[in-house]
Design an enzyme around this catalytic site. Structure first.
Site, PDB file in Angstrom:
ATOM      1  N   GLY A 156      59.846   7.880   5.528  1.00 55.54           N
ATOM      2  CA  GLY A 156      61.320   8.319   5.335  1.00 55.54           C
ATOM      3  C   GLY A 156      62.083   8.480   6.724  1.00 55.54           C
ATOM      4  O   GLY A 156      63.083   9.045   6.484  1.00 55.54           O
ATOM      5  N   CYS A 161      77.816  -9.101 -14.895  1.00 52.95           N
ATOM      6  CA  CYS A 161      78.868  -8.715 -15.812  1.00 52.95           C
ATOM      7  C   CYS A 161      78.758  -7.174 -16.133  1.00 52.95           C
ATOM      8  O   CYS A 161      78.521  -6.730 -17.212  1.00 52.95           O
ATOM      9  CB  CYS A 161      78.636  -9.537 -17.221  1.00 52.95           C
TER      10      CYS A 161
HETATM   11  N1  LLP Z   1      55.202   6.996   1.065  1.00 49.87           N
HETATM   12  C1  LLP Z   1      55.509   7.257  -0.098  1.00 49.87           C
HETATM   13  C2  LLP Z   1      54.529   7.989  -0.869  1.00 49.87           C
HETATM   14  C3  LLP Z   1      56.874   7.124  -0.611  1.00 49.87           C
HETATM   15  O1  LLP Z   1      57.106   7.481  -1.767  1.00 49.87           O
HETATM   16  C4  LLP Z   1      57.712   6.239   0.104  1.00 49.87           C
HETATM   17  C5  LLP Z   1      59.055   5.845  -0.392  1.00 49.87           C
HETATM   18  C6  LLP Z   1      57.550   5.973   1.188  1.00 49.87           C
HETATM   19  C7  LLP Z   1      56.149   6.451   1.915  1.00 49.87           C
HETATM   20  C8  LLP Z   1      58.460   5.180   2.421  1.00 49.87           C
HETATM   21  O2  LLP Z   1      59.469   5.768   2.512  1.00 49.87           O
HETATM   22  P1  LLP Z   1      60.669   5.225   3.577  1.00 49.87           P
HETATM   23  O3  LLP Z   1      60.136   5.229   4.823  1.00 49.87           O
HETATM   24  O4  LLP Z   1      60.828   3.709   3.395  1.00 49.87           O
HETATM   25  O5  LLP Z   1      61.810   5.947   3.580  1.00 49.87           O
HETATM   26  N2  LLP Z   1      64.516   2.879  -3.094  1.00 49.87           N
HETATM   27  C9  LLP Z   1      65.081   3.698  -2.309  1.00 49.87           C
HETATM   28  C10 LLP Z   1      63.963   4.372  -1.486  1.00 49.87           C
HETATM   29  C11 LLP Z   1      62.547   5.124  -2.187  1.00 49.87           C
HETATM   30  C12 LLP Z   1      61.647   5.519  -1.355  1.00 49.87           C
HETATM   31  C13 LLP Z   1      60.519   5.991  -2.316  1.00 49.87           C
HETATM   32  N3  LLP Z   1      59.464   6.096  -1.604  1.00 49.87           N
HETATM   33  C14 LLP Z   1      66.103   3.334  -1.286  1.00 49.87           C
HETATM   34  O6  LLP Z   1      66.361   2.142  -1.458  1.00 49.87           O
HETATM   35  O7  LLP Z   1      66.772   3.970  -0.436  1.00 49.87           O
END
Ligand code: LLP
Length: 410
Positions: free
Chosen positions: A227, A337
């Site tokens: 996150g 589209c």
């Molecule tokens: N751990 C778990 C259990 C997760 O569900 C996620 C992301 C992460 C780690 C990694 O999170 P990060 O460090 O990448 O923020 N598609 C969205 C982000 C969705 C994240 C889902 N879970 C976007 O493009 O902003």
């Protein structure tokens, strides 16, 4: 933003030559950047036994996974397919954490057969797991800490109305099931969201974990999830990982004293490791002036980079072909589209047909969220590593689009 802040080359390899060699659209990743991001996390968490479990979903090309493996770290996988991709990349089962959401128990069994530790995210799953395996297989429990955090509602997953994890308020029920089956719980996990700027959120999550942990005597790790927010444009704030590292490590070490044993601290960064490493190079197909807006139509769209349309995410874009041109306002749009605005009302160095434009921060959730919408082909991926650009995924061809269709005699 001055042109100089926009890279024209990675590790000495020009982006233009990559576009020429591999065609456009093309995703390009700077492997060195990924390794440096890993190193920076390792250094700010040096006072604790840190284990990084890279969130595979952000970018799951096997070569990227191999870079993580090479740096001595592990992975978090959210589907059995991701588990298998990680194994293809050389990870052993013990280096993979499997964090599914609401999957059928058949998939859980498959993961257990592969020897992977599962992160249990509901009471019914805890029961099923207990019935099937008792205390013979170690597991982790995903706690929903009821913390509202993250860049927007779609990526906030640790609040009380989220489907993820088991509510911290249900801790007594969790403990009942754990006791009933004598489950061997090795870890507790939280993940509250993506694009979390504030270091305090990680501390707050930690406190929930620390308190819950005192009920689980067999723990070997606490998993803080991912996150961390990265900067999407110049001046955009990013999570201060030095602050997170210092504060969370101190609190964690204090907790371990209380717990009576040194545990491992796990993190699951996705964006932090790969977002800034990635560039999507596209070509301008048309420059279309309308009474109000000048559009640049490019040879890509929401089928390749869905984040702007899905999350209203800002991806910086620049004109690689005419960096010193006069700045003009444009909307950069895709060829899909339906409305697929990739960048709205941006000042770009004057764009002509045939110019190469580059989208930044395209490493995380770019290719991995791509699709074949409008029957378009997915682009190639290229890794720049040790000063060399190499193809790590071929561009799709027409045959890929139809190969799984079953053509009836009608
Ligand atoms: N751990 C778990 C259990 C997760 O569900 C996620 C992301 C992460 C780690 C990694 O999170 P990060 O460090 O990448 O923020 N598609 C969205 C982000 C969705 C994240 C889902 N879970 C976007 O493009 O902003």
């Amino acid at each position: 933003m001055s042109a100089s802040q926009h890279p024209t080359q990675l590790q000495g390899v020009s982006l233009e030559s990559i576009a020429q060699e591999f065609g456009t659209p093309v995703y390009v990743y700077d492997g060195e950047k990924i390794v440096n991001q890993i190193k920076s996390l390792q250094s700010v968490f040096a006072s604790v036994p840190l284990k990084i479990k890279y969130a595979t979903k952000a970018l799951s090309n096997i070569n990227i996974l191999k870079l993580v493996k090479r740096a001595g770290e592990g992975v978090d996988a959210v589907s059995i397919e991701e588990v298998m991709i990680c194994m293809q990349a050389g990870f052993t089962a013990s280096e993979i954490m499997y964090t599914p959401s609401g999957v059928n128990f058949r998939e859980v069994k498959k993961a257990v057969e592969l020897g992977v530790m599962i992160n249990l995210d509901s009471i019914p799953l805890l029961e099923e797991f207990g019935t099937a395996y008792g205390n013979t297989k170690p597991a982790c429990i995903r706690i929903n800490p009821h913390i509202m955090a993250g860049g927007n509602a779609k990526i906030s997953v640790g609040h009380i109305q989220s489907k993820f994890g088991i509510s911290i308020q249900q801790l007594p029920e969790i403990l009942e099931v754990v006791e009933k089956f004598n489950l061997k719980i090795k870890g507790l996990h939280i993940h509250t969201g993506s694009d979390i700027l504030d270091a305090e959120v990680f501390l707050k999550g930690g406190n929930v974990l620390f308190e819950a942990a005192m009920n689980f005597p067999d723990l070997t790790f606490l998993d803080f999830g991912g996150g961390f927010k990265v900067a999407y444009k110049s001046g955009d704030p990013a999570t201060d990982i030095v602050e997170v590292g210092t504060k969370v490590s101190a609190a964690f070490n204090e907790f371990c004293e209380q717990y009576g044993r040194k545990l491992e601290l796990w993190l699951e960064p996705g964006k932090f490791l790969v977002s800034e490493s990635g560039y999507l190079i596209v070509e301008s197909n048309v420059v279309k002036r309308t009474p109000q807006i000048t559009f640049v139509g490019v040879d890509s769209g929401l089928n390749h980079l869905i984040r702007p349309m899905m999350y209203e995410a800002f991806h910086d874009v620049y004109n690689l072909s005419n960096p010193e041109g006069d700045l003009m306002p444009y909307n950069v749009v895709g060829y899909i589209c339906e409305t697929d605005t990739l960048a709205k009302d941006r000042m770009l160095a004057t764009v002509s047909q045939g110019d190469l434009l580059v989208f930044k921060n395209a490493g995380a959730y770019g290719f991995s969220m791509s699709s074949n919408y409008n029957s378009r082909l997915r682009p190639a991926e290229v890794l720049v590593w040790k000063g060399k650009a190499q193809l790590i995924r071929k561009q799709e061809v027409f045959e890929d689009l139809i190969k799984n269709q079953v053509i009836l005699d009608i």
